[in-house]
Design an enzyme around this catalytic site. Structure first.
Site, PDB file in Angstrom:
ATOM      1  N   SER A  16       0.828  -1.221   0.000  1.00  0.00           N
ATOM      2  CA  SER A  16       0.000   0.000   0.000  1.00  0.00           C
ATOM      3  C   SER A  16       0.861   1.269   0.000  1.00  0.00           C
ATOM      4  O   SER A  16       0.614   2.195  -0.780  1.00  0.00           O
ATOM      5  CB  SER A  16      -0.894   0.014   1.242  1.00  0.00           C
ATOM      6  N   CYS A  44      -2.094  -6.004   2.417  1.00  0.00           N
ATOM      7  CA  CYS A  44      -3.490  -5.554   2.508  1.00  0.00           C
ATOM      8  C   CYS A  44      -4.352  -6.160   1.409  1.00  0.00           C
ATOM      9  O   CYS A  44      -5.419  -6.705   1.675  1.00  0.00           O
ATOM     10  CB  CYS A  44      -3.531  -4.023   2.457  1.00  0.00           C
ATOM     11  N   CYS A  49      -6.237  -6.994   4.792  1.00  0.00           N
ATOM     12  CA  CYS A  49      -7.508  -6.259   4.874  1.00  0.00           C
ATOM     13  C   CYS A  49      -8.590  -6.708   3.887  1.00  0.00           C
ATOM     14  O   CYS A  49      -9.723  -6.963   4.291  1.00  0.00           O
ATOM     15  CB  CYS A  49      -7.291  -4.762   4.610  1.00  0.00           C
ATOM     16  N   LYS A  52      -9.642 -10.505   3.984  1.00  0.00           N
ATOM     17  CA  LYS A  52     -10.194 -10.696   5.333  1.00  0.00           C
ATOM     18  C   LYS A  52     -11.612 -10.140   5.415  1.00  0.00           C
ATOM     19  O   LYS A  52     -12.536 -10.789   5.896  1.00  0.00           O
ATOM     20  CB  LYS A  52      -9.259 -10.012   6.345  1.00  0.00           C
ATOM     21  N   TYR A 100      -3.766  -2.351  -9.647  1.00  0.00           N
ATOM     22  CA  TYR A 100      -2.531  -1.759  -9.119  1.00  0.00           C
ATOM     23  C   TYR A 100      -1.495  -1.611 -10.234  1.00  0.00           C
ATOM     24  O   TYR A 100      -0.803  -0.602 -10.323  1.00  0.00           O
ATOM     25  CB  TYR A 100      -1.978  -2.617  -7.964  1.00  0.00           C
ATOM     26  N   TYR A 178      -5.616  -8.129  16.861  1.00  0.00           N
ATOM     27  CA  TYR A 178      -6.514  -7.909  15.727  1.00  0.00           C
ATOM     28  C   TYR A 178      -6.813  -9.210  14.959  1.00  0.00           C
ATOM     29  O   TYR A 178      -7.951  -9.577  14.748  1.00  0.00           O
ATOM     30  CB  TYR A 178      -5.838  -6.985  14.704  1.00  0.00           C
ATOM     31  N   GLU A 182     -10.306 -11.307  14.792  1.00  0.00           N
ATOM     32  CA  GLU A 182     -11.075 -11.253  13.540  1.00  0.00           C
ATOM     33  C   GLU A 182     -11.299 -12.652  12.979  1.00  0.00           C
ATOM     34  O   GLU A 182     -12.409 -13.005  12.561  1.00  0.00           O
ATOM     35  CB  GLU A 182     -10.361 -10.365  12.512  1.00  0.00           C
ATOM     36  N   HIS A 437     -32.640   9.479  13.138  1.00  0.00           N
ATOM     37  CA  HIS A 437     -33.449   8.496  13.836  1.00  0.00           C
ATOM     38  C   HIS A 437     -34.156   7.573  12.871  1.00  0.00           C
ATOM     39  O   HIS A 437     -34.664   8.046  11.851  1.00  0.00           O
ATOM     40  CB  HIS A 437     -34.493   9.240  14.700  1.00  0.00           C
ATOM     41  N   GLU A 442     -27.002   7.825  16.410  1.00  0.00           N
ATOM     42  CA  GLU A 442     -27.622   8.965  17.099  1.00  0.00           C
ATOM     43  C   GLU A 442     -27.344   8.921  18.603  1.00  0.00           C
ATOM     44  O   GLU A 442     -27.383   9.935  19.281  1.00  0.00           O
ATOM     45  CB  GLU A 442     -29.128   9.030  16.838  1.00  0.00           C
TER      46      GLU A 442
HETATM   47  P1  NDP Z   1      -1.211  -7.912  17.431  1.00  0.00           P
HETATM   48  O1  NDP Z   1       0.028  -7.233  17.831  1.00  0.00           O
HETATM   49  O2  NDP Z   1      -2.458  -7.140  17.289  1.00  0.00           O
HETATM   50  O3  NDP Z   1      -1.493  -9.098  18.451  1.00  0.00           O
HETATM   51  C1  NDP Z   1      -0.553 -10.116  18.677  1.00  0.00           C
HETATM   52  C2  NDP Z   1      -1.106 -11.021  19.752  1.00  0.00           C
HETATM   53  O4  NDP Z   1      -0.297 -12.179  19.838  1.00  0.00           O
HETATM   54  C3  NDP Z   1      -1.121 -10.359  21.125  1.00  0.00           C
HETATM   55  O5  NDP Z   1      -2.339 -10.699  21.758  1.00  0.00           O
HETATM   56  C4  NDP Z   1       0.063 -10.995  21.829  1.00  0.00           C
HETATM   57  O6  NDP Z   1      -0.111 -11.175  23.203  1.00  0.00           O
HETATM   58  C5  NDP Z   1       0.097 -12.370  21.193  1.00  0.00           C
HETATM   59  N1  NDP Z   1       1.432 -12.951  21.181  1.00  0.00           N
HETATM   60  C6  NDP Z   1       2.591 -12.381  20.768  1.00  0.00           C
HETATM   61  N2  NDP Z   1       3.612 -13.258  20.875  1.00  0.00           N
HETATM   62  C7  NDP Z   1       3.094 -14.400  21.358  1.00  0.00           C
HETATM   63  C8  NDP Z   1       3.638 -15.671  21.681  1.00  0.00           C
HETATM   64  N3  NDP Z   1       4.928 -15.924  21.507  1.00  0.00           N
HETATM   65  N4  NDP Z   1       2.806 -16.618  22.176  1.00  0.00           N
HETATM   66  C9  NDP Z   1       1.493 -16.371  22.352  1.00  0.00           C
HETATM   67  N5  NDP Z   1       0.915 -15.186  22.052  1.00  0.00           N
HETATM   68  C10 NDP Z   1       1.705 -14.219  21.552  1.00  0.00           C
HETATM   69  O7  NDP Z   1      -0.823  -8.678  16.097  1.00  0.00           O
HETATM   70  P2  NDP Z   1      -1.680  -9.370  14.957  1.00  0.00           P
HETATM   71  O8  NDP Z   1      -0.816 -10.450  14.443  1.00  0.00           O
HETATM   72  O9  NDP Z   1      -3.049  -9.712  15.415  1.00  0.00           O
HETATM   73  O10 NDP Z   1      -1.810  -8.219  13.889  1.00  0.00           O
HETATM   74  C11 NDP Z   1      -0.657  -7.504  13.434  1.00  0.00           C
HETATM   75  C12 NDP Z   1      -0.979  -6.088  13.136  1.00  0.00           C
HETATM   76  O11 NDP Z   1      -1.673  -6.002  11.912  1.00  0.00           O
HETATM   77  C13 NDP Z   1      -1.908  -5.412  14.155  1.00  0.00           C
HETATM   78  O12 NDP Z   1      -1.219  -4.925  15.251  1.00  0.00           O
HETATM   79  C14 NDP Z   1      -2.555  -4.329  13.343  1.00  0.00           C
HETATM   80  O13 NDP Z   1      -1.763  -3.192  13.384  1.00  0.00           O
HETATM   81  C15 NDP Z   1      -2.577  -4.917  11.940  1.00  0.00           C
HETATM   82  N6  NDP Z   1      -3.931  -5.385  11.612  1.00  0.00           N
HETATM   83  C16 NDP Z   1      -4.940  -4.470  11.493  1.00  0.00           C
HETATM   84  C17 NDP Z   1      -6.224  -4.874  11.206  1.00  0.00           C
HETATM   85  C18 NDP Z   1      -7.322  -3.870  11.119  1.00  0.00           C
HETATM   86  O14 NDP Z   1      -7.048  -2.694  10.951  1.00  0.00           O
HETATM   87  N7  NDP Z   1      -8.589  -4.285  11.250  1.00  0.00           N
HETATM   88  C19 NDP Z   1      -6.554  -6.282  11.008  1.00  0.00           C
HETATM   89  C20 NDP Z   1      -5.430  -7.153  11.180  1.00  0.00           C
HETATM   90  C21 NDP Z   1      -4.176  -6.705  11.459  1.00  0.00           C
HETATM   91  P3  NDP Z   1      -0.010  -9.958  24.251  1.00  0.00           P
HETATM   92  O15 NDP Z   1      -1.293  -9.216  24.113  1.00  0.00           O
HETATM   93  O16 NDP Z   1       0.103 -10.671  25.562  1.00  0.00           O
HETATM   94  O17 NDP Z   1       1.208  -9.208  23.887  1.00  0.00           O
END
Ligand code: NDP
Length: 454
Positions: A16, A44, A49, A52, A100, A178, A182, A437, A442
């Protein structure tokens, strides 16, 4: 162009941010090339995105078929065909790849497929050729990061889940961010027995916790099995291909797919970073200043690879600022405050501004207005789903500093309100706005009763 270089700008990575920067720079008159190793549009468009969201739509139908009955619809038996969804999704992604390509070519960008590696401050090696450029922009993004443990070779990540041959009967999804949340909603909606395994005791730990916990509860009501404070210690593959996950609670979970959504790591390996001596951080993201300039003045970077919020609209906004600064009047800058975001969980979570936890940590006195209710649609649909809408107001200034919603289309709704939060509008200005409404939205302009303060 300075004649001594092949290009004014050479962009590495057509995701992107890279595509936007290349296109806009070329449109501004620069001679631009872009290198891509995999697919145009990056994460994405291909494994993020877009596919998904298509899967989120697909998974919603199971609820909608059920809910339709309350409105008088008599439907036959419904069946879901995974291969049809994947085929149609793949065709749409191919169409977007083509768009693209066309956008880049129409802007005059030279697209080169292959792996580009930095050779010096102004040169790249690509397909056994050396290419020179006055400026180089790194937009290589990030890739799923999966921890290594006995049996980790059997797990998939979000890169593979979009291409599975068949829909699993049971899936274990690991993570509490995230992607995990999701995909738990997607799989559950498609009828898969879904287990979300999370190491912590609260999902979405960086989000407004009252909202995140409300959403987690709604997900459980819909059938997602959430295993808190749990880790997988090993996975064993049975002869029938079943995966047996040993949990640190002593229990086991058996599934036909295990998906890890445990964060992403920047794609900075085998890029020539060490060769040219570019400064990176401990987590391998590239250090840049406000102009996206790295430790080598002719090399720039933006998007997921620089460690700013990993969101497509952030990367494209950075690209616009980069092009404005390099090839325009330099008037634009970027602020990372009040970035609205949504989790396309079921129900959605939409958010802008600060969470209750962030505001408590700041010590700012806050008034909270919130409303929890049943969506009008569900008075007939039979669904037990509820909506939560929360507004956090700075007591002294009455500015709205946080808006959080859990409910249908929360992303769509919060996007509009994000403009008001960005403009630092006050609760009075919200109250003076007449509602539409009957809508859920609202509620945000009719929240009269203070819920609590901190
Ligand atoms: P996130 O950083 O959102 O979440 C990662 C999760 O994995 C956390 O809950 C973390 O735990 C856990 N984790 C990390 N390491 C380990 C491990 N070794 N063992 C077990 N659990 C672990 O990452 P995602 O992969 O879900 O997504 C990546 C990024 O992509 C997001 O941060 C976001 O910015 C982007 N994204 C955005 C979307 C949207 O806009 N709708 C949709 C999908 C992705 P803990 O909480 O304890 O650290």
């Amino acid at each position: 162009m300075t004649e001594q270089y092949d290009y004014d700008l050479f962009v590495i990575g057509a995701g992107s941010g890279g595509v936007r920067a290349a296109r806009m720079a070329a449109t501004s008159g620069a001679k631009v090339a872009i290198a891509e190793e995999k697919y145009l549009g990056g994460t994405c468009v291909n494994v993020g995105c877009v596919p998904k969201k298509l899967m989120v739509y697909a998974s919603h139908y199971s609820d909608e078929f059920e809910e339709a009955k309350g409105f008088g619809w008599e439907l036959g038996e419904s069946r879901f065909n995974w291969s049809t969804l994947i085929d149609h999704k793949n065709k749409e992604i191919e169409r977007l790849n083509g768009i693209y390509k066309q956008l880049l070519e129409n802007a005059g960008v030279n697209i080169i497929f292959g792996r580009a590696r930095l050779v010096s401050a102004n040169s790249i090696e690509l397909n056994n050729k050396i290419i020179t450029a006055k400026k180089i922009l790194i937009t290589v993004g990030a890739t799923p990061s999966v921890p290594e443990f006995p049996g980790s070779e059997h797990v998939i990540s979000s890169d593979q889940v979009f291409f599975l041959d068949k829909l699993p009967e049971t899936i274990v999804i690991v993570g509490g961010g995230y992607i995990a949340v999701e995909f738990a909603g997607i799989m559950n909606g498609l009828g898969v027995d879904t287990h979300l395994v999370y190491r912590g005791d609260k999902l979405l730990k960086n989000f407004d916790q009252p909202s995140a916990q409300f959403a987690a509860n709604e997900m459980q009501k819909k059938g997602v099995n959430i295993h808190y404070s749990t880790n997988i210690t090993s996975i064993e593959k049975q002869t029938n291909s079943d995966l047996v996950c040993q949990l640190d609670t002593g229990e086991t979970l058996c599934a036909d797919q295990v998906m890890y959504a445990t964060g992403r790591k920047s794609l900075t390996t085998d890029l020539g970073i060490e060769k040219v001596g570019l400064n990176t951080r401990n987590n391998a993201t590239i250090e840049t200043n406000d102009q996206f300039q790295t430790s080598i003045p002719s090399i720039y970077a933006l998007g997921d690879v620089i460690g700013t919020p990993e969101l497509t609209p952030v990367a494209t906004a950075q690209a616009m600022v980069f092009v404005n600064q390099q090839y325009g009047d330099g008037s634009k800058s970027i602020s990372y405050d009040n970035i609205p975001t949504a989790i396309f969980s079921q129900p959605n979570i939409g958010t802008v501004g600060l969470s209750e936890e962030a505001l408590k940590a700041k010590g700012t006195p806050i008034d909270v207005y919130q409303s929890e209710f049943k969506h009008l649609k569900h008075t007939l649909s039979g669904s037990e789903e509820r909506v939560l809408m929360r507004m956090l107001i700075e007591k002294d200034t009455q500015k709205v500093v946080g808006m959080h919603m859990v409910g249908p289309d929360a992303g769509e709704l919060i996007q509009g309100f994000a403009v008001a939060v960005k403009a630092e509008l006050t609760k009075d200005q919200f109250d003076a706005t007449i509602g539409i409404h009957p809508t859920m939205a609202e509620e945000f302009v009719t929240l009269r009763e203070l819920s609590y303060s901190f």
